[in-house]
Design an enzyme around this catalytic site. Structure first.
Site, short mmCIF file in Angstrom:
data_model
loop_
_atom_site.label_atom_id
_atom_site.label_comp_id
_atom_site.label_asym_id
_atom_site.label_seq_id
_atom_site.Cartn_x
_atom_site.Cartn_y
_atom_site.Cartn_z
N GLU A 1 19.10 5.60 23.17
CA GLU A 1 20.13 6.18 24.06
C GLU A 1 20.58 7.54 23.54
OE1 GLU A 1 20.56 4.87 26.88
OE2 GLU A 1 19.45 3.05 26.41
N ASP B 1 12.11 7.11 23.49
CA ASP B 1 11.45 6.19 22.53
C ASP B 1 10.96 6.97 21.30
OD1 ASP B 1 11.86 3.89 23.97
OD2 ASP B 1 9.80 3.70 24.71
ZN LIG Z 1 16.14 4.82 28.32
#
Ligand SMILES: [Zn+2]
Length: 415
Positions: A278, A359
């Site tokens: 996030e 990611d």
């Molecule tokens: Zn995400």
């Protein structure tokens, strides 16, 4: 028949046909892989849980199919079927001045569109989600949500509609430039106000309790240049057992929100890795990028709307013979999705790129293997399919398929 009437019918039918075809492909892909857990997940997901996730995806797709058909019928009924013209005639009986009458027609349309969507929300919540054990929404909470949603929608959107209609009427040929300015200001204001003033109407948000997790979260947030006090926990368990986390807000109201259901499902290192993902959305300015794209689309939309407003064929071709700026606005809203449908894969692609980038950011700033573990648990606990159809994914998926994400995060697990 006006050529544009025919064009609209063709676009609407083509978009519906493609949607139903994609959903059918999705159901077929999920069913074909129902009895075989993909190798990288075999240790963590049982065959029974995998089959249940497949059945859940099929059930969701069925609702989506019926909803798409109903949406197309609604669009036809409101345009060529004379629905918008009829609503306008009904509100005209109230004997209001021009602008209040136009706003009343927009409000009546909003009420009708909400009423058409509500049975599908109820079907998803009380049939599909309940059948698979995810639902925790009571009928009372469902009704309260619907009423609050309607009130918030009316408070935010009706003044905006009144301002746009007034500009269309009074601001001359360049009204659409001012209207775009109003729209942009509105988008920024709502983006800023949402996490702090609107989301709390529906959920409770609290700061993390002090302890190991809070210490881990604070140190990671600080290392990534994020104010640790912007990390919140939301009572998602009020409505469902699904777990999630998201980044939202603009300016000083930027927040990272964990569902309470996620906190109980993941270990500290896994939560840290999800937080890092996030934080990646925050550091890489994904919210700003999405906002910029949506404003670019809005600018083009207002320019197109201004042109269509000057063309005498547009409203009659969509079923309104004695219209005004309000019916122009409503017809445009009903017709545009059938044409904008072709852009859908682009916005899904942008979203999946953002997910891969977040990611990668997480893998650099936290433990990539822990993020892979967290994803496996999330896919398992949320009943998300591991074997989506590639074309359906290309068109609709905001997140890359689980197998691709795990393969990049933990290549050694990919058999
Ligand atoms: Zn995400």
């Amino acid at each position: 028949m006006h050529p544009f009437t025919l064009l609209f019918i063709l676009a609407l039918s083509a978009s519906l046909a493609v949607e139903l075809w994609l959903l059918t492909r999705q159901v077929r892909a999920v069913r074909a892989n129902r009895d075989r857990v993909p190798a990288p997940f075999a240790a963590a997901i049982t065959p029974a849980a995998h089959a249940r996730a497949a059945d859940y995806t099929v059930a969701q797709s069925r609702v989506a199919m019926v909803e798409r058909v109903a949406g197309a019928v609604f669009a036809l009924a409101m345009t060529l079927g004379g629905g918008i013209a009829a609503l306008d005639a009904v509100t005209a009986h109230a004997g209001l001045a021009a602008l209040p009458h136009q706003v009343a027609t927009v409000a009546a349309f909003g009420l009708l569109a909400t009423a058409v969507g509500l049975p599908f929300d109820a079907w998803r919540t009380f049939r599909v989600e309940a059948r698979f054990g995810f639902n925790r929404t009571t009928p009372a909470l469902f009704a309260a949500d619907a009423l609050k949603g309607l009130a918030v929608g009316a408070l935010l959107l009706l003044p905006l509609a009144a301002l746009l209609l007034w500009l269309m009427h009074r601001a001359g040929a360049a009204w659409w430039v001012l209207a775009f300015g109003a729209w942009a200001a509105f988008s920024l204001l709502v983006g800023w106000a949402w996490p702090r003033f609107i989301a709390p109407l529906f959920n409770r948000f609290r700061e993390l309790e002090s302890g190991d997790l809070r210490d881990a979260v604070e140190s990671l947030a600080r290392r990534c240049g994020f104010e640790p006090r912007g990390v919140y926990v939301m009572d998602g368990s009020r409505r469902s057992t699904h777990g999630n986390a998201y980044f939202t807000g603009l300016g000083r109201n930027k927040r990272i929100v964990f569902f309470d259901t996620l906190l109980s499902a993941l270990a500290t290192a896994e939560l840290q890795a999800v937080l890092a993902h996030e934080l990646g959305h925050y550091r890489l300015r994904h919210v700003t990028a999405r906002l910029a794209v949506s404003l670019g689309v809005a600018l083009a939309g207002f320019a197109l709307l201004a042109w269509l407003g000057r063309e005498p064929w547009f409203q009659p071709a969509l079923g309104v013979t004695a219209g005004g700026p309000h019916t122009l606005l409503l017809l445009f809203m009903m017709a545009a999705p059938a044409f904008l449908f072709v852009l859908r894969p682009l916005s899904a692609l942008l979203s999946r790129r953002h997910e891969f980038a977040a990611d990668r950011y997480a893998a650099e700033h936290a433990d990539a293997a822990a993020l892979a573990d967290a994803l496996v648990k999330l896919y398992r606990d949320n009943g998300s399919t591991l074997t989506p159809d590639p074309l359906y994914t290309a068109f609709h998926a905001s997140h890359p398929p689980a197998l691709l994400r795990i393969a990049r995060l933990a290549p050694d697990r990919h058999a």
